[in-house]
Design a protein around this motif. Structure first.
Motif, PDB file in Angstrom:
ATOM      1  N   ILE A  56       0.922  -1.129  -0.084  1.00  0.00           N
ATOM      2  CA  ILE A  56      -0.003   0.096   0.021  1.00  0.00           C
ATOM      3  C   ILE A  56       1.050   1.201   0.107  1.00  0.00           C
ATOM      4  N   ARG A  57       0.680   2.159  -0.748  1.00  0.00           N
ATOM      5  CA  ARG A  57       1.461   3.265  -1.075  1.00  0.00           C
ATOM      6  C   ARG A  57       0.302   4.752  -0.876  1.00  0.00           C
ATOM      7  N   THR A  58       0.840   5.725  -0.439  1.00  0.00           N
ATOM      8  CA  THR A  58       0.359   7.012  -0.322  1.00  0.00           C
ATOM      9  C   THR A  58       0.474   7.505  -1.949  1.00  0.00           C
ATOM     10  N   VAL A  59      -0.417   8.042  -2.498  1.00  0.00           N
ATOM     11  CA  VAL A  59      -0.296   9.036  -3.595  1.00  0.00           C
ATOM     12  C   VAL A  59      -0.377  10.453  -3.358  1.00  0.00           C
ATOM     13  N   LEU A  60       0.821  10.897  -3.808  1.00  0.00           N
ATOM     14  CA  LEU A  60       1.172  12.398  -3.768  1.00  0.00           C
ATOM     15  C   LEU A  60       0.945  13.149  -5.132  1.00  0.00           C
ATOM     16  N   ALA A  61       0.652  14.396  -5.172  1.00  0.00           N
ATOM     17  CA  ALA A  61       0.500  15.067  -6.456  1.00  0.00           C
ATOM     18  C   ALA A  61       1.243  16.334  -5.764  1.00  0.00           C
ATOM     19  N   ASP A  62       2.447  16.885  -6.448  1.00  0.00           N
ATOM     20  CA  ASP A  62       3.219  17.903  -6.010  1.00  0.00           C
ATOM     21  C   ASP A  62       3.368  17.932  -4.477  1.00  0.00           C
ATOM     22  N   ASP A  63       3.747  16.763  -3.721  1.00  0.00           N
ATOM     23  CA  ASP A  63       3.971  16.611  -2.436  1.00  0.00           C
ATOM     24  C   ASP A  63       2.684  17.006  -1.713  1.00  0.00           C
ATOM     25  N   GLU A  64       1.381  16.753  -2.315  1.00  0.00           N
ATOM     26  CA  GLU A  64       0.179  16.786  -1.228  1.00  0.00           C
ATOM     27  C   GLU A  64      -0.399  15.518  -1.439  1.00  0.00           C
ATOM     28  N   VAL A  65      -0.924  15.155  -0.178  1.00  0.00           N
ATOM     29  CA  VAL A  65      -1.549  13.812  -0.186  1.00  0.00           C
ATOM     30  C   VAL A  65      -2.845  13.836  -0.635  1.00  0.00           C
ATOM     31  N   GLY A  67      -4.389  10.749  -2.181  1.00  0.00           N
ATOM     32  CA  GLY A  67      -5.197   9.450  -2.286  1.00  0.00           C
ATOM     33  C   GLY A  67      -4.100   8.160  -1.866  1.00  0.00           C
ATOM     34  N   HIS A  68      -4.636   6.974  -1.959  1.00  0.00           N
ATOM     35  CA  HIS A  68      -3.732   5.709  -1.940  1.00  0.00           C
ATOM     36  C   HIS A  68      -3.968   4.649  -2.901  1.00  0.00           C
ATOM     37  N   ALA A  69      -2.930   3.706  -2.981  1.00  0.00           N
ATOM     38  CA  ALA A  69      -3.213   2.795  -4.063  1.00  0.00           C
ATOM     39  C   ALA A  69      -2.603   1.537  -3.290  1.00  0.00           C
ATOM     40  N   ALA A  70      -3.237   0.228  -3.655  1.00  0.00           N
ATOM     41  CA  ALA A  70      -2.641  -0.987  -3.071  1.00  0.00           C
ATOM     42  C   ALA A  70      -2.793  -2.197  -3.917  1.00  0.00           C
ATOM     43  N   VAL A  71      -1.957  -3.084  -3.721  1.00  0.00           N
ATOM     44  CA  VAL A  71      -1.995  -4.564  -4.066  1.00  0.00           C
ATOM     45  C   VAL A  71      -2.578  -5.585  -2.846  1.00  0.00           C
ATOM     46  N   TYR A  72      -3.384  -6.327  -2.983  1.00  0.00           N
ATOM     47  CA  TYR A  72      -3.443  -7.324  -1.965  1.00  0.00           C
ATOM     48  C   TYR A  72      -3.991  -8.708  -2.377  1.00  0.00           C
ATOM     49  N   GLY A  73      -4.195  -9.507  -1.947  1.00  0.00           N
ATOM     50  CA  GLY A  73      -4.639 -10.923  -2.138  1.00  0.00           C
ATOM     51  C   GLY A  73      -3.659 -11.955  -2.238  1.00  0.00           C
ATOM     52  N   PRO A  74      -4.092 -13.225  -2.289  1.00  0.00           N
ATOM     53  CA  PRO A  74      -3.045 -14.342  -2.819  1.00  0.00           C
ATOM     54  C   PRO A  74      -2.471 -14.131  -3.936  1.00  0.00           C
ATOM     55  N   PRO A  75      -1.278 -14.733  -4.189  1.00  0.00           N
ATOM     56  CA  PRO A  75      -0.316 -14.636  -5.103  1.00  0.00           C
ATOM     57  C   PRO A  75      -1.055 -14.816  -6.606  1.00  0.00           C
ATOM     58  N   ASP A  76      -1.935 -15.906  -6.775  1.00  0.00           N
ATOM     59  CA  ASP A  76      -2.520 -16.069  -7.845  1.00  0.00           C
ATOM     60  C   ASP A  76      -3.887 -15.202  -8.132  1.00  0.00           C
ATOM     61  N   ARG A  78      -3.895 -11.537  -6.982  1.00  0.00           N
ATOM     62  CA  ARG A  78      -3.705 -10.289  -6.488  1.00  0.00           C
ATOM     63  C   ARG A  78      -4.668  -9.320  -7.375  1.00  0.00           C
ATOM     64  N   GLU A  79      -4.909  -8.312  -6.326  1.00  0.00           N
ATOM     65  CA  GLU A  79      -6.137  -7.127  -6.796  1.00  0.00           C
ATOM     66  C   GLU A  79      -5.548  -5.937  -6.661  1.00  0.00           C
ATOM     67  N   VAL A  80      -5.690  -5.107  -7.538  1.00  0.00           N
ATOM     68  CA  VAL A  80      -5.542  -3.618  -7.103  1.00  0.00           C
ATOM     69  C   VAL A  80      -6.463  -2.944  -6.687  1.00  0.00           C
ATOM     70  N   THR A  81      -6.406  -1.777  -5.980  1.00  0.00           N
ATOM     71  CA  THR A  81      -7.475  -0.828  -5.497  1.00  0.00           C
ATOM     72  C   THR A  81      -6.740   0.434  -5.546  1.00  0.00           C
ATOM     73  N   TYR A  82      -7.596   1.483  -5.602  1.00  0.00           N
ATOM     74  CA  TYR A  82      -7.101   2.791  -5.399  1.00  0.00           C
ATOM     75  C   TYR A  82      -7.974   3.711  -5.157  1.00  0.00           C
ATOM     76  N   TRP A  83      -7.762   4.810  -4.585  1.00  0.00           N
ATOM     77  CA  TRP A  83      -8.871   5.581  -4.060  1.00  0.00           C
ATOM     78  C   TRP A  83      -8.072   7.228  -4.207  1.00  0.00           C
ATOM     79  N   ILE A  84      -8.698   7.996  -5.019  1.00  0.00           N
ATOM     80  CA  ILE A  84      -8.039   9.407  -5.190  1.00  0.00           C
ATOM     81  C   ILE A  84      -9.276  10.510  -4.750  1.00  0.00           C
TER      82      ILE A  84
END
Length: 155
Positions: A56-65, A67-76, A78-84
């Motif tokens: 999971i990572r914080t999304v920055l635009a010009d150093d402003e927070v 949103g966030h984005a992540a990858v999760y789930g079992p190896p086979d 894996r799912e992405v999710t994000y929220w801006i």
């Protein structure tokens, strides 16, 4: 400039503001209890931040927070999710953030789900190389009913 970094405790109030926005919840459709209750939000974030299988990572635009984005789930499966945050929609931030996130992850395939009427999210995923691989139904808590979903895959 769009960048990703590790999540910091100081990011969480901004994430709560983004996730608890009723207009953004409606667009996303599929929400969880942590979108509506700060206690559940805090528990959810403590759990996922301590899980080594979640990237999971914080999304920055010009150093402003923004949103966030992540990858999760079992190896086979894996799912992405994000929220801006809604104030930052339509500026290419989600596409840049998701591109950076999938570049961090060597695992393929990656999967994603989106409400079928969430054209913005579907476009972001397609710009990042995901293709629609299926359709389904799900419960859209933010809409209090069943919704159509699209399933997308990045190979």
């Amino acid at each position: 400039m769009i960048s990703l970094r590790e999540v910091r405790d100081s990011d969480l109030p901004t994430f709560w503001e983004h996730l608890s926005d009723p207009a953004a919840q409606h667009v996303a459709a599929v929400t969880r209890q942590y979108h509506y209750d700060r206690g559940h939000f805090d528990s959810h974030w403590a759990r996922i931040r301590s899980n080594p299988d979640v990237l999971i990572r914080t999304v920055l635009a010009d150093d402003e927070v923004v949103g966030h984005a992540a990858v999760y789930g079992p190896p086979d499966e894996r799912e992405v999710t994000y929220w801006i945050g809604r104030a930052h929609w339509g500026r290419g931030i989600a596409t840049a953030a998701l591109t950076a996130l999938v570049d961090l992850v060597g695992t393929r395939p990656l999967h994603a789900h989106a409400a079928a009427d969430n054209g913005g999210s579907i476009r972001v995923l397609e710009k990042c190389g995901f293709v629609i691989t299926g359709h389904g139904k799900g419960f859209g808590q933010a809409r209090d009913g069943e919704i159509d979903e699209v399933l997308l895959t990045l190979n």
